[in-house]
Scaffold this motif. Sequence first.
Motif, mmCIF file in Angstrom:
data_model
loop_
_atom_site.group_PDB
_atom_site.id
_atom_site.type_symbol
_atom_site.label_atom_id
_atom_site.label_comp_id
_atom_site.label_asym_id
_atom_site.label_seq_id
_atom_site.Cartn_x
_atom_site.Cartn_y
_atom_site.Cartn_z
ATOM 1 N N ASP A 1 -8.239 -2.054 -0.272
ATOM 2 C CA ASP A 1 -8.999 -2.803 0.739
ATOM 3 C C ASP A 1 -8.848 -4.313 0.556
ATOM 4 O O ASP A 1 -8.716 -5.057 1.515
ATOM 5 C CB ASP A 1 -10.494 -2.443 0.687
ATOM 6 N N SER A 2 -8.874 -4.771 -0.698
ATOM 7 C CA SER A 2 -8.799 -6.215 -0.940
ATOM 8 C C SER A 2 -7.484 -6.784 -0.434
ATOM 9 O O SER A 2 -7.461 -7.844 0.186
ATOM 10 C CB SER A 2 -9.009 -6.538 -2.411
ATOM 11 N N LEU A 3 -6.400 -6.065 -0.672
ATOM 12 C CA LEU A 3 -5.106 -6.579 -0.191
ATOM 13 C C LEU A 3 -4.963 -6.422 1.301
ATOM 14 O O LEU A 3 -4.450 -7.310 1.983
ATOM 15 C CB LEU A 3 -3.966 -5.875 -0.916
ATOM 16 N N GLU A 4 -5.427 -5.298 1.821
ATOM 17 C CA GLU A 4 -5.328 -5.068 3.259
ATOM 18 C C GLU A 4 -6.058 -6.171 4.032
ATOM 19 O O GLU A 4 -5.575 -6.655 5.052
ATOM 20 C CB GLU A 4 -5.921 -3.704 3.590
ATOM 21 N N ASN A 5 -7.195 -6.611 3.510
ATOM 22 C CA ASN A 5 -7.985 -7.648 4.187
ATOM 23 C C ASN A 5 -7.317 -9.023 4.142
ATOM 24 O O ASN A 5 -7.604 -9.872 4.974
ATOM 25 C CB ASN A 5 -9.380 -7.738 3.565
ATOM 26 N N LEU A 6 -6.438 -9.248 3.166
ATOM 27 C CA LEU A 6 -5.794 -10.562 3.024
ATOM 28 C C LEU A 6 -4.475 -10.683 3.784
ATOM 29 O O LEU A 6 -4.041 -11.779 4.078
ATOM 30 C CB LEU A 6 -5.532 -10.848 1.549
ATOM 31 N N LEU A 7 -3.856 -9.540 4.053
ATOM 32 C CA LEU A 7 -2.543 -9.583 4.709
ATOM 33 C C LEU A 7 -2.671 -9.640 6.215
ATOM 34 O O LEU A 7 -3.565 -9.007 6.785
ATOM 35 C CB LEU A 7 -1.714 -8.362 4.289
ATOM 36 N N PRO A 8 -1.770 -10.353 6.859
ATOM 37 C CA PRO A 8 -1.819 -10.462 8.324
ATOM 38 C C PRO A 8 -1.516 -9.135 8.998
ATOM 39 O O PRO A 8 -0.924 -8.276 8.444
ATOM 40 C CB PRO A 8 -0.759 -11.493 8.673
#
Length: 125
Positions: free
Chosen positions: A118-125
């Motif tokens: 979730d943390s990475l998904e939220n940061l990536l465009p």
Amino acid sequence: TRNPKLAGKILLIVDDERLLREAVASVFVRAGCIVLEAGSGNEALAIVRAQKIDAVLSDVQMPNGDGLKLLEEIRKINPDIPVVLLLTGFSDVTEADAIKKGAGGLLHKPVSRKVLLDSLENLLP
């Protein structure tokens, strides 16, 4: 399970603990990421300089280039690369320090697979 938002993204995982690094890498490989690994901040910096990276997930406390120094150097190379830092309970780094230096997030070890994704998904465009 493949994640459409993460599929094909190039992720650099940086941790001096090989088994932990490999466990985290396997989570993102299953999600569809292309995963590169580094055992130190210095090794990670060489990778960031050599090729395109979509995101970095890094431990903070490591020999040969800690996570905050790595974050500062990545910001000089490409300020747009999202960086998430992983902290152990023994770190004296605060979330405010990390965010001020440009971290996209700060997670405390141990961290669940879902929180990592979730943390990475939220940061990536």
